[in-house]
Design a protein around this motif. Structure first.
Motif, PDB file in Angstrom:
ATOM      1  N   ASN A   1       1.669   5.310 -11.136  1.00  0.00           N
ATOM      2  CA  ASN A   1       2.494   6.433 -10.688  1.00  0.00           C
ATOM      3  C   ASN A   1       3.359   5.963  -9.519  1.00  0.00           C
ATOM      4  O   ASN A   1       3.289   4.794  -9.118  1.00  0.00           O
ATOM      5  N   LYS A   2       4.146   6.881  -8.962  1.00  0.00           N
ATOM      6  CA  LYS A   2       5.051   6.476  -7.888  1.00  0.00           C
ATOM      7  C   LYS A   2       4.289   6.059  -6.629  1.00  0.00           C
ATOM      8  O   LYS A   2       4.725   5.165  -5.902  1.00  0.00           O
ATOM      9  N   GLU A   3       3.159   6.713  -6.361  1.00  0.00           N
ATOM     10  CA  GLU A   3       2.387   6.327  -5.181  1.00  0.00           C
ATOM     11  C   GLU A   3       1.918   4.877  -5.277  1.00  0.00           C
ATOM     12  O   GLU A   3       1.975   4.120  -4.309  1.00  0.00           O
ATOM     13  N   GLU A   4       1.464   4.484  -6.461  1.00  0.00           N
ATOM     14  CA  GLU A   4       1.053   3.093  -6.640  1.00  0.00           C
ATOM     15  C   GLU A   4       2.269   2.158  -6.573  1.00  0.00           C
ATOM     16  O   GLU A   4       2.158   1.023  -6.081  1.00  0.00           O
ATOM     17  N   LEU A   5       3.408   2.647  -7.019  1.00  0.00           N
ATOM     18  CA  LEU A   5       4.639   1.859  -6.904  1.00  0.00           C
ATOM     19  C   LEU A   5       4.972   1.626  -5.430  1.00  0.00           C
ATOM     20  O   LEU A   5       5.294   0.500  -5.026  1.00  0.00           O
ATOM     21  N   LEU A   6       4.879   2.677  -4.615  1.00  0.00           N
ATOM     22  CA  LEU A   6       5.174   2.547  -3.191  1.00  0.00           C
ATOM     23  C   LEU A   6       4.181   1.607  -2.507  1.00  0.00           C
ATOM     24  O   LEU A   6       4.569   0.795  -1.658  1.00  0.00           O
ATOM     25  N   ASP A   7       2.908   1.698  -2.888  1.00  0.00           N
ATOM     26  CA  ASP A   7       1.915   0.764  -2.342  1.00  0.00           C
ATOM     27  C   ASP A   7       2.305  -0.678  -2.674  1.00  0.00           C
ATOM     28  O   ASP A   7       2.190  -1.581  -1.837  1.00  0.00           O
ATOM     29  N   GLY A   8       2.751  -0.877  -3.899  1.00  0.00           N
ATOM     30  CA  GLY A   8       3.153  -2.223  -4.305  1.00  0.00           C
ATOM     31  C   GLY A   8       4.388  -2.703  -3.590  1.00  0.00           C
ATOM     32  O   GLY A   8       4.518  -3.899  -3.269  1.00  0.00           O
ATOM     33  N   MET A   9       5.308  -1.795  -3.306  1.00  0.00           N
ATOM     34  CA  MET A   9       6.509  -2.165  -2.551  1.00  0.00           C
ATOM     35  C   MET A   9       6.143  -2.609  -1.142  1.00  0.00           C
ATOM     36  O   MET A   9       6.757  -3.527  -0.589  1.00  0.00           O
ATOM     37  N   VAL A  10       5.138  -1.968  -0.564  1.00  0.00           N
ATOM     38  CA  VAL A  10       4.647  -2.398   0.745  1.00  0.00           C
ATOM     39  C   VAL A  10       4.099  -3.819   0.652  1.00  0.00           C
ATOM     40  O   VAL A  10       4.293  -4.636   1.553  1.00  0.00           O
ATOM     41  N   GLU A  11       3.422  -4.131  -0.444  1.00  0.00           N
ATOM     42  CA  GLU A  11       2.924  -5.494  -0.650  1.00  0.00           C
ATOM     43  C   GLU A  11       4.068  -6.507  -0.594  1.00  0.00           C
ATOM     44  O   GLU A  11       3.931  -7.587  -0.001  1.00  0.00           O
TER      45      GLU A  11
ATOM     46  N   ARG B   1      -3.658   4.983   1.494  1.00  0.00           N
ATOM     47  CA  ARG B   1      -4.639   4.080   0.880  1.00  0.00           C
ATOM     48  C   ARG B   1      -4.439   2.679   1.443  1.00  0.00           C
ATOM     49  O   ARG B   1      -3.334   2.141   1.432  1.00  0.00           O
ATOM     50  N   GLN B   2      -5.514   2.101   1.960  1.00  0.00           N
ATOM     51  CA  GLN B   2      -5.441   0.744   2.495  1.00  0.00           C
ATOM     52  C   GLN B   2      -5.671  -0.239   1.351  1.00  0.00           C
ATOM     53  O   GLN B   2      -6.796  -0.501   0.944  1.00  0.00           O
ATOM     54  N   THR B   3      -4.583  -0.770   0.857  1.00  0.00           N
ATOM     55  CA  THR B   3      -4.645  -1.702  -0.270  1.00  0.00           C
ATOM     56  C   THR B   3      -5.122  -3.069   0.221  1.00  0.00           C
ATOM     57  O   THR B   3      -5.101  -3.349   1.424  1.00  0.00           O
ATOM     58  N   PRO B   4      -5.541  -3.935  -0.699  1.00  0.00           N
ATOM     59  CA  PRO B   4      -5.945  -5.283  -0.273  1.00  0.00           C
ATOM     60  C   PRO B   4      -4.866  -6.004   0.520  1.00  0.00           C
ATOM     61  O   PRO B   4      -5.174  -6.728   1.472  1.00  0.00           O
ATOM     62  N   ALA B   5      -3.581  -5.820   0.164  1.00  0.00           N
ATOM     63  CA  ALA B   5      -2.506  -6.495   0.902  1.00  0.00           C
ATOM     64  C   ALA B   5      -2.439  -6.002   2.339  1.00  0.00           C
ATOM     65  O   ALA B   5      -2.259  -6.788   3.276  1.00  0.00           O
ATOM     66  N   VAL B   6      -2.581  -4.695   2.528  1.00  0.00           N
ATOM     67  CA  VAL B   6      -2.573  -4.129   3.880  1.00  0.00           C
ATOM     68  C   VAL B   6      -3.780  -4.605   4.671  1.00  0.00           C
ATOM     69  O   VAL B   6      -3.669  -4.994   5.843  1.00  0.00           O
ATOM     70  N   LEU B   7      -4.956  -4.587   4.040  1.00  0.00           N
ATOM     71  CA  LEU B   7      -6.168  -5.030   4.722  1.00  0.00           C
ATOM     72  C   LEU B   7      -6.103  -6.513   5.067  1.00  0.00           C
ATOM     73  O   LEU B   7      -6.542  -6.924   6.144  1.00  0.00           O
ATOM     74  N   ASP B   8      -5.548  -7.318   4.170  1.00  0.00           N
ATOM     75  CA  ASP B   8      -5.393  -8.756   4.453  1.00  0.00           C
ATOM     76  C   ASP B   8      -4.509  -8.960   5.679  1.00  0.00           C
ATOM     77  O   ASP B   8      -4.811  -9.798   6.538  1.00  0.00           O
ATOM     78  N   TYR B   9      -3.398  -8.216   5.756  1.00  0.00           N
ATOM     79  CA  TYR B   9      -2.491  -8.362   6.892  1.00  0.00           C
ATOM     80  C   TYR B   9      -3.173  -7.922   8.187  1.00  0.00           C
ATOM     81  O   TYR B   9      -3.089  -8.602   9.220  1.00  0.00           O
ATOM     82  N   MET B  10      -3.871  -6.784   8.140  1.00  0.00           N
ATOM     83  CA  MET B  10      -4.552  -6.279   9.334  1.00  0.00           C
ATOM     84  C   MET B  10      -5.643  -7.243   9.786  1.00  0.00           C
ATOM     85  O   MET B  10      -5.839  -7.474  10.977  1.00  0.00           O
ATOM     86  N   ASP B  11      -6.368  -7.812   8.814  1.00  0.00           N
ATOM     87  CA  ASP B  11      -7.425  -8.756   9.150  1.00  0.00           C
ATOM     88  C   ASP B  11      -6.841 -10.011   9.791  1.00  0.00           C
ATOM     89  O   ASP B  11      -7.364 -10.523  10.798  1.00  0.00           O
ATOM     90  N   SER B  12      -5.743 -10.512   9.224  1.00  0.00           N
ATOM     91  CA  SER B  12      -5.082 -11.681   9.789  1.00  0.00           C
ATOM     92  C   SER B  12      -4.538 -11.394  11.172  1.00  0.00           C
ATOM     93  O   SER B  12      -4.650 -12.217  12.086  1.00  0.00           O
ATOM     94  N   PHE B  13      -3.965 -10.200  11.347  1.00  0.00           N
ATOM     95  CA  PHE B  13      -3.389  -9.831  12.644  1.00  0.00           C
ATOM     96  C   PHE B  13      -4.492  -9.736  13.704  1.00  0.00           C
ATOM     97  O   PHE B  13      -4.352 -10.246  14.819  1.00  0.00           O
ATOM     98  N   THR B  14      -5.599  -9.100  13.355  1.00  0.00           N
ATOM     99  CA  THR B  14      -6.731  -9.001  14.277  1.00  0.00           C
ATOM    100  C   THR B  14      -7.258 -10.391  14.620  1.00  0.00           C
ATOM    101  O   THR B  14      -7.612 -10.673  15.776  1.00  0.00           O
TER     102      THR B  14
END
Length: 236
Positions: free
Chosen positions: A54-64, A109-122
Motif C-alpha cells: 500500500n502507499k504507507e509501505e511505499l513511503l516506508d520504502g522511500m525513506v529507505e 513504523r520503525q523499519t529495519p532501515a530506520v533501525l539500522d540507521y539509528m543503531d549506527s548513529f547511536t
C-alpha cells in the motif's frame, strides 16, 4: 500481419521505490499516488502491489532510499567529527528531496532501515567512549537533527512565498510597529546580516544556524563526557 506483443516492463522493489522518489521530487509528495506511479512506470497499478502492499509501505520504502543516500560514518576521526559529518550528510540528502522531512515525521513504523540507521548513529557516540547513560540522553537531545533537520525559529517561509511583495514604506512601518511591540525579538532578528530567500526568520542563513546549534550540542556532549557525567548524579 500478426501484432507484435508489447514489451513487458520488468519491475522489482528497488526500481519501484527509486521511481517513487524521483516522481515525488518532480510532483511533490501530496500528488504521489499508486496510480500515478504506475503510469510513470508504464504498468497497471496492480503490478505495484507485488512489491509494496500500500502507499504507507511505499513511503516506508522511500525513506529507505533516502537513508541509503546518507554517507556511512567516516573512519579514523574523533567522534565529534564523525557525528558532525554524518548529520550534515543526512541534511544534504533531505535537501535533495524537500518532501522527505514530512514523510520521516509521519512514519509510525520503525523499519529495519530506520533501525539500522539509528543503531549506527547511536554507535558513533558509544564508539567515541561516551557512556550508555550519557548516550541515551544525547539521543533525546539531538532528536530530528540526526536526520538532518530541526524545527527552525520563526519559520515563516511558506507565508512569505505566498504573500505579495511589500513596498519599502510598508516594510518600514511594519518594522517600527515590531520595534514598539516586540523590541527584543526585533533586536535579535536584526542583529546579523541576512541572506535573501532562506528559511529562518527574515532570511537568516539556515545552514549556518543548523551547524552552529549542532556544534554547540556536540561541544556540550564532549564536556559532559569529560566530566564523567551521570544522570543519577545529576538527579540527586
Amino acid at each position: 500481419m500478426p501484432r507484435m506483443p508489447e514489451k513487458r516492463v520488468y519491475l522489482n522493489r528497488d526500481r519501484v521505490l527509486r521511481a517513487a522518489v524521483a516522481l515525488a521530487d518532480e510532483i511533490g509528495i501530496d500528488a504521489l499516488s499508486m496510480r500515478r506511479l504506475a503510469q510513470e512506470l508504464g504498468v497497471v497499478p496492480m503490478a505495484l502491489y507485488k512489491h509494496v502492499q500500500n502507499k504507507e509501505e511505499l513511503l516506508d520504502g522511500m525513506v529507505e532510499v533516502i537513508i541509503g543516500e546518507i554517507d556511512a560514518p567516516v573512519v579514523d576521526a574523533e567522534w565529534k567529527t564523525v557525528v558532525r559529518e554524518r548529520v550534515l550528510s543526512a541534511r544534504r540528502a533531505l535537501q535533495r528531496h524537500p518532501w522527505a522531512r514530512s514523510v520521516l515525521e509521519t512514519r509510525t513504523r520503525q523499519t529495519p532501515a530506520v533501525l539500522d540507521y539509528m543503531d549506527s548513529f547511536t554507535g558513533m557516540f558509544l564508539d567515541g567512549g561516551l557512556s550508555v547513560d550519557l548516550t541515551h540522553h544525547v539521543m533525546h537531545a539531538i532528536g530530528g537533527r540526526m536526520w538532518g533537520f530541526t524545527q527552525e525559529l520563526f519559520d515563516d517561509s511558506a507565508a512569505r512565498k505566498a504573500a505579495p511583495p511589500m513596498p519599502p514604506e510598508a516594510q518600514a512601518a511594519m518594522m517600527r510597529q515590531m520595534g514598539d511591540s516586540y523590541p527584543n525579538i526585533l533586536a535579535v532578528a536584526m542583529a546579523s546580516a541576512h541572506d535573501e530567500g532562506t528559511a529562518v526568520g527574515h532570511g537568516c542563513d539556515d545552514q549556518f544556524e543548523f551547524e552552529f546549534a549542532l556544534d554547540v550540542m556536540l561541544d556540550g556532549f564532549e564536556r559532559l563526557h569529560e566530566r564523567g557525567w551521570s544522570s543519577r548524579r545529576a538527579a540527586v
